[in-house]
Enzyme design. Structure first.
Site, mmCIF file in Angstrom:
data_model
loop_
_atom_site.group_PDB
_atom_site.id
_atom_site.type_symbol
_atom_site.label_atom_id
_atom_site.label_comp_id
_atom_site.label_asym_id
_atom_site.label_seq_id
_atom_site.Cartn_x
_atom_site.Cartn_y
_atom_site.Cartn_z
ATOM 1 N N PHE A 167 -13.900 -13.907 10.225
ATOM 2 C CA PHE A 167 -13.839 -12.608 9.545
ATOM 3 C C PHE A 167 -12.972 -11.590 10.278
ATOM 4 O O PHE A 167 -12.551 -10.597 9.693
ATOM 5 C CB PHE A 167 -15.254 -12.021 9.373
ATOM 6 N N GLU A 196 -21.092 -14.008 24.460
ATOM 7 C CA GLU A 196 -20.205 -13.148 23.669
ATOM 8 C C GLU A 196 -21.028 -12.094 22.913
ATOM 9 O O GLU A 196 -21.998 -12.429 22.245
ATOM 10 C CB GLU A 196 -19.438 -14.024 22.668
ATOM 11 N N SER A 214 -16.614 -19.008 15.867
ATOM 12 C CA SER A 214 -17.515 -18.962 17.024
ATOM 13 C C SER A 214 -17.617 -20.338 17.691
ATOM 14 O O SER A 214 -17.359 -21.368 17.057
ATOM 15 C CB SER A 214 -18.893 -18.495 16.564
ATOM 16 N N LYS A 263 -9.678 -22.054 3.712
ATOM 17 C CA LYS A 263 -11.074 -21.669 3.402
ATOM 18 C C LYS A 263 -11.374 -20.461 4.283
ATOM 19 O O LYS A 263 -11.726 -20.594 5.452
ATOM 20 C CB LYS A 263 -12.017 -22.841 3.722
ATOM 21 N N CYS A 284 -11.323 -12.023 19.732
ATOM 22 C CA CYS A 284 -11.590 -13.109 20.683
ATOM 23 C C CYS A 284 -10.923 -12.809 22.020
ATOM 24 O O CYS A 284 -11.212 -13.454 23.008
ATOM 25 C CB CYS A 284 -11.114 -14.437 20.130
HETATM 26 P P1 NAD Z 1 -18.024 -18.154 12.425
HETATM 27 O O1 NAD Z 1 -17.998 -19.308 13.376
HETATM 28 O O2 NAD Z 1 -19.344 -17.647 11.985
HETATM 29 O O3 NAD Z 1 -17.238 -18.529 11.070
HETATM 30 C C1 NAD Z 1 -15.926 -19.037 11.096
HETATM 31 C C2 NAD Z 1 -15.692 -19.879 9.855
HETATM 32 O O4 NAD Z 1 -16.583 -21.004 9.875
HETATM 33 C C3 NAD Z 1 -15.955 -19.153 8.541
HETATM 34 O O5 NAD Z 1 -14.973 -19.547 7.612
HETATM 35 C C4 NAD Z 1 -17.340 -19.634 8.135
HETATM 36 O O6 NAD Z 1 -17.523 -19.630 6.740
HETATM 37 C C5 NAD Z 1 -17.388 -21.039 8.693
HETATM 38 N N1 NAD Z 1 -18.735 -21.456 9.105
HETATM 39 C C6 NAD Z 1 -19.725 -20.660 9.595
HETATM 40 N N2 NAD Z 1 -20.799 -21.400 9.925
HETATM 41 C C7 NAD Z 1 -20.484 -22.677 9.667
HETATM 42 C C8 NAD Z 1 -21.186 -23.914 9.829
HETATM 43 N N3 NAD Z 1 -22.426 -23.964 10.320
HETATM 44 N N4 NAD Z 1 -20.564 -25.054 9.472
HETATM 45 C C9 NAD Z 1 -19.310 -25.012 8.991
HETATM 46 N N5 NAD Z 1 -18.595 -23.876 8.815
HETATM 47 C C10 NAD Z 1 -19.165 -22.715 9.145
HETATM 48 O O7 NAD Z 1 -17.124 -17.011 13.094
HETATM 49 P P2 NAD Z 1 -16.962 -15.495 12.634
HETATM 50 O O8 NAD Z 1 -18.230 -14.753 12.893
HETATM 51 O O9 NAD Z 1 -16.352 -15.427 11.285
HETATM 52 O O10 NAD Z 1 -15.827 -15.016 13.656
HETATM 53 C C11 NAD Z 1 -16.101 -14.509 14.920
HETATM 54 C C12 NAD Z 1 -15.938 -15.559 15.987
HETATM 55 O O11 NAD Z 1 -14.625 -16.098 15.953
HETATM 56 C C13 NAD Z 1 -16.108 -15.013 17.395
HETATM 57 O O12 NAD Z 1 -16.874 -15.914 18.144
HETATM 58 C C14 NAD Z 1 -14.688 -14.943 17.929
HETATM 59 O O13 NAD Z 1 -14.575 -15.011 19.335
HETATM 60 C C15 NAD Z 1 -14.076 -16.123 17.276
HETATM 61 N N6 NAD Z 1 -12.628 -16.032 17.214
HETATM 62 C C16 NAD Z 1 -11.906 -16.836 18.033
HETATM 63 C C17 NAD Z 1 -10.529 -16.761 18.043
HETATM 64 C C18 NAD Z 1 -9.718 -17.638 18.958
HETATM 65 O O14 NAD Z 1 -8.514 -17.678 18.802
HETATM 66 N N7 NAD Z 1 -10.336 -18.345 19.885
HETATM 67 C C19 NAD Z 1 -9.876 -15.844 17.191
HETATM 68 C C20 NAD Z 1 -10.638 -15.045 16.351
HETATM 69 C C21 NAD Z 1 -12.028 -15.150 16.368
#
Ligand code: NAD
Length: 483
Positions: free
Chosen positions: A150, A383, A227, A174, A282
């Protein structure tokens, strides 16, 4: 009734097979912006089928022509620049300037993809044996997909889509169901390019749609950003299903400040790192490690500057920090602050319960600083993903490196110093994928690979840069002899 978002499949906008939807809420105004469908396995099947059907013609489309689409995309994105930035503010909550920065970084990946004809070339060696030549040719693989978070709803999908398709693959995005509208807008712009049907596809949804992407036999590779717990699931599931995967996870980024640092300039930079995007990056600086005598001036300057940050609605140009993504995120962040205090940290600046005039129901958390944080506390290890900066005190440079390397994350780390020796030692010894030297947000630009280490990244090839060429192509070896 607000608009229900549609999927973009095979060059057409189609409704999801699921009637269930989730509201997409502006986290400042609480207005419902759209309804996002809770996408199903059958939605993903349709998108992958369309992408698969498009692949053979697309891969044989001359690479120069594939690159030309990126020049046109760049022009269109520049024309719609402010529209994208506004939508990022509305669905994500960041400030307009931060959103503009995000859109610019996204477009830079389109710029980079225009270079594909020179990046994708293979290599050749004559006479590997008498009269025999050997060539490595790069070829696309088929259908790739991205599952994105997000916090950068416009930029992160563009880390992958332009390179995936210009290298000759077809693609499915997605996006996060919390911020899906930026991709809806992007795909309306992509539609104007007249790409062949099925080259790019958009499927909305959450866990079910993600799992369907990872388990689909016709998806050759998955780029994930999100995450760490989900990144691990993605890595394992994709491996189990025989696909390429790059899974970028969460972070806990440390910033060491040496006594010889220019304190005013360093703190100005650390502000952006810790509180930019309300700490939901991140690359957000989360723990400042004050080395020796840096502690007193650093703490005083941090509190002074952070107290002056204007929290408000991102569309108001005077706002310097926007909301977090949702009320649930605010509650989680405020609980982490409270738990940190229970662990023994002291509150130096408290952003809990902040109210913004005119947006009383908004998901605001003010800048928060915790002092006296120790390496074993949960607040130092996990985090927060919110505007919370911890201050940790260590006696010397070696102790700073030691606490940083104890982290199970390894996305980014920065040092502020005027010593070249400490700067060099820091980059040499610290276990993180992105190192800032007098830079608080060490964000790789589009022609460099971007990814972390340890629990911040699962896979081999990072997003962006030359890694993306390797990720989206295979090297086929041809050994030839002509008699
Ligand atoms: P999230 O892991 O909750 O969701 C990311 C994606 O995975 C979304 O599209 C979501 O629909 C999907 N998803 C969620 N739960 C799932 C599951 N159990 N099984 C399969 N798919 C699932 O992450 P978020 O809250 O949207 O984003 C924030 C996180 O992203 C933070 O931890 C941040 O550090 C990380 N992030 C990392 C980077 C990087 O480059 N390392 C960049 C941006 C954000």
């Amino acid at each position: 009734m607000t608009k229900v978002l549609k999927n973009y499949v095979g060059g057409a906008w189609i409704a999801s097979d699921s009637a269930a939807t989730t509201p997409v809420v502006n986290p400042a105004t609480c207005e419902t912006l759209a309804q996002v469908p809770e996408g199903t396995r059958s939605d993903v099947d349709k998108a992958v089928a369309a992408a698969k059907a498009a692949f053979n013609d697309w891969r044989s489309t001359p690479v120069m022509s594939r690159a030309q689409y990126m020049y046109r995309l760049k022009t269109l994105l520049e024309e719609h620049f402010e529209e994208f930035a506004k939508m990022v503010v509305e669905e994500n909550g960041k400030t307009r300037d931060e959103a503009r920065g995000e859109v610019r970084r996204g477009i830079e990946n389109v710029d980079y993809a225009t270079h594909v004809p020179s990046l994708i070339r293979g290599y050749k060696l004559e006479d590997v044996s008498s009269g025999i030549d050997e060539t490595a040719e790069r070829q696309p693989l088929g259908v790739f997909a991205a599952i994105t978070p997000f916090n950068f709803p416009f930029m992160v999908p563009l880390w992958f889509l332009p390179m995936a398709i210009t290298t000759g693959n077809t693609f499915v995005v997605k996006p996060s169901p919390q911020t899906p509208i930026s991709m809806d807008l992007l795909f309306h712009v992509l539609e104007e390019l007249d790409l062949p049907e099925g080259v790019v596809n958009l499927v909305h949804g959450g866990k079910e749609a993600s799992m369907a992407v990872m388990e689909h036999p016709d998806v050759r590779g998955v780029s994930f950003v999100g995450s760490t717990p989900v990144a691990k699931i993605v890595y394992e599931t994709c491996a189990k299903h025989g696909k390429r995967v790059q899974a970028q996870g969460g972070a806990k980024n440390y910033i060491a400040v040496m006594p010889d640092a220019n304190m005013a300039a360093s703190v100005a930079n650390i502000m952006g790192s810790a509180f930019g995007g309300a700490g939901q990056r991140c690359l957000a600086g989360s723990v400042v490690v004050a080395v020796g005598d840096a502690y007193e001036p650093l703490k005083a300057e941090l509190i002074k500057r952070a107290s002056g940050l204007r929290v408000g609605y991102g569309l108001e140009e005077t706002s310097q920090m926007g909301t977090v993504i949702s009320g649930a995120a605010r509650a989680r962040i405020e609980k982490m602050i409270a738990d940190g205090l229970t662990e023994g940290a002291q509150i130096a600046l408290d952003g809990r319960g902040v109210k913004v005039d005119g947006f009383e129901q908004g998901s605001f958390v003010g800048p928060t600083i915790l002092d006296g944080v120790e390496p074993d506390m949960n607040i130092a290890r996990e985090e927060v993903f919110g505007p919370v900066l911890s201050i940790m005190r260590v006696p010397d440079f070696d102790a700073a490196v030691e606490v940083i390397n104890r982290s199970h994350y390894g996305n980014a780390a920065s040092i502020f110093t005027s010593s070249g020796k400490f700067a060099r030692e820091f980059k040499y010894r610290v276990q993180a994928g992105n190192i800032g030297i007098n830079v608080g947000v060490a964000a790789a630009t589009a022609s460099f690979p971007f990814g972390g280490q340890k629990d911040s990244f699962f896979g081999d090839l990072h997003g962006q840069g030359p890694d993306s060429i390797d990720f989206f192509t295979d090297r086929k070896i041809v050994i030839e002899r002509w008699l």
